[in-house]
Scaffold this motif. Sequence first.
Motif, PDB file in Angstrom:
ATOM      1  N   PHE A  41       2.943  -0.680  -2.148  1.00  0.00           N
ATOM      2  CA  PHE A  41       3.118  -1.960  -2.830  1.00  0.00           C
ATOM      3  C   PHE A  41       1.769  -2.472  -3.326  1.00  0.00           C
ATOM      4  O   PHE A  41       0.760  -2.345  -2.629  1.00  0.00           O
ATOM      5  N   VAL A  42       1.767  -3.064  -4.501  1.00  0.00           N
ATOM      6  CA  VAL A  42       0.596  -3.792  -4.992  1.00  0.00           C
ATOM      7  C   VAL A  42       0.875  -5.267  -4.763  1.00  0.00           C
ATOM      8  O   VAL A  42       1.886  -5.804  -5.231  1.00  0.00           O
ATOM      9  N   PHE A  43       0.000  -5.929  -4.006  1.00  0.00           N
ATOM     10  CA  PHE A  43       0.197  -7.345  -3.705  1.00  0.00           C
ATOM     11  C   PHE A  43      -0.960  -8.167  -4.255  1.00  0.00           C
ATOM     12  O   PHE A  43      -2.094  -7.713  -4.341  1.00  0.00           O
ATOM     13  N   GLN A  44      -0.642  -9.396  -4.645  1.00  0.00           N
ATOM     14  CA  GLN A  44      -1.643 -10.344  -5.113  1.00  0.00           C
ATOM     15  C   GLN A  44      -1.811 -11.430  -4.068  1.00  0.00           C
ATOM     16  O   GLN A  44      -0.844 -11.847  -3.433  1.00  0.00           O
ATOM     17  N   PHE A  68      -7.794  -3.258   0.764  1.00  0.00           N
ATOM     18  CA  PHE A  68      -8.224  -4.282  -0.173  1.00  0.00           C
ATOM     19  C   PHE A  68      -9.653  -3.948  -0.557  1.00  0.00           C
ATOM     20  O   PHE A  68     -10.561  -4.114   0.239  1.00  0.00           O
ATOM     21  N   GLY A  69      -9.858  -3.414  -1.756  1.00  0.00           N
ATOM     22  CA  GLY A  69     -11.189  -2.964  -2.123  1.00  0.00           C
ATOM     23  C   GLY A  69     -11.459  -3.060  -3.602  1.00  0.00           C
ATOM     24  O   GLY A  69     -10.872  -3.870  -4.308  1.00  0.00           O
ATOM     25  N   LYS A  70     -12.371  -2.218  -4.074  1.00  0.00           N
ATOM     26  CA  LYS A  70     -12.757  -2.216  -5.475  1.00  0.00           C
ATOM     27  C   LYS A  70     -11.605  -1.699  -6.318  1.00  0.00           C
ATOM     28  O   LYS A  70     -11.129  -0.586  -6.126  1.00  0.00           O
ATOM     29  N   ASN A  71     -11.164  -2.527  -7.287  1.00  0.00           N
ATOM     30  CA  ASN A  71      -9.975  -2.174  -8.056  1.00  0.00           C
ATOM     31  C   ASN A  71     -10.095  -0.835  -8.784  1.00  0.00           C
ATOM     32  O   ASN A  71      -9.182  -0.016  -8.758  1.00  0.00           O
ATOM     33  N   ARG A  96      -1.739  -2.039 -12.475  1.00  0.00           N
ATOM     34  CA  ARG A  96      -1.573  -3.413 -11.973  1.00  0.00           C
ATOM     35  C   ARG A  96      -2.692  -3.833 -11.034  1.00  0.00           C
ATOM     36  O   ARG A  96      -2.673  -4.927 -10.471  1.00  0.00           O
ATOM     37  N   LEU A  97      -3.683  -2.977 -10.838  1.00  0.00           N
ATOM     38  CA  LEU A  97      -4.797  -3.307  -9.948  1.00  0.00           C
ATOM     39  C   LEU A  97      -5.854  -4.082 -10.714  1.00  0.00           C
ATOM     40  O   LEU A  97      -6.896  -3.572 -11.096  1.00  0.00           O
TER      41      LEU A  97
END
Length: 251
Positions: A41-44, A68-71, A96-97
């Motif tokens: 999952f990609v979460f914001q 959670f790191g460098k996009n 989406r990152l």
Amino acid sequence: MPRSKRDKKVSLTKTDRKGLAWKQRFVDDIRFCVGKYPNIFVFQVQNMRNSILKDLRQEWKNNSRIIFGKNRVMQIGLGRTKSEEMEAGLHKLAKRLNGQVGLLFTEKSKEEVLEWAENYWAVEYARSGFIATETVTLPAGPLEDFAHSMEPHLRSLGMPTKLEKGIVTIYSDYTVCEEGKVLTPEQARILKLVGKPMAKFRMTIQCSWTKSDGFQLHVEDGINDETQVDSAVEEDAEEMDEDDDNEDEAE
């Protein structure tokens, strides 16, 4: 007079920084997670707090992994194009990152994760620049929760305080903030000192990829999946600094 051993100059050129080797380990770690976990999952994040993120990692550690790191480095790990991706459809996650986002690798079902994200939130203290959600006024009188040594600091933040018989006292009603107005650093600090949280930490699931269903978008973003992700990878060591709030090296 002998020279003090403390009087030494340290060259900043000797300071260790995250470089290409670290990025490669980070990419390898993401690829390992792609092979291990069936759902991604990609979460914001809204109102990001590292302490809450650490608690979530602890809560999900048995059958999940939060990264959670460098996009742009995470994009490389997932695969920026169809030819680079490890599994079909992962390049759509990579697109989406952008912004303050992260990856959740898990064995939990898509339905379970979406339901959890919808209902999860945590109260946090607002930072400067946050829009006040309410008007907070402190009435005149003693502030017995504060030690007398705090009085000069409270006064420096703009509060009308003084010491009366060793007790910190507000000598007139004081409005800390007004609803709908932007908080200053001093106001944000006062709200934290008096225990008035206004912000909420939330995680929004933008999209997902599962080995059974493939890619699915959960929040419309207008991104064209036919275009390729920019393949340029930033090598600026300063952007990879450990103190960056939007960076957290893989565990």
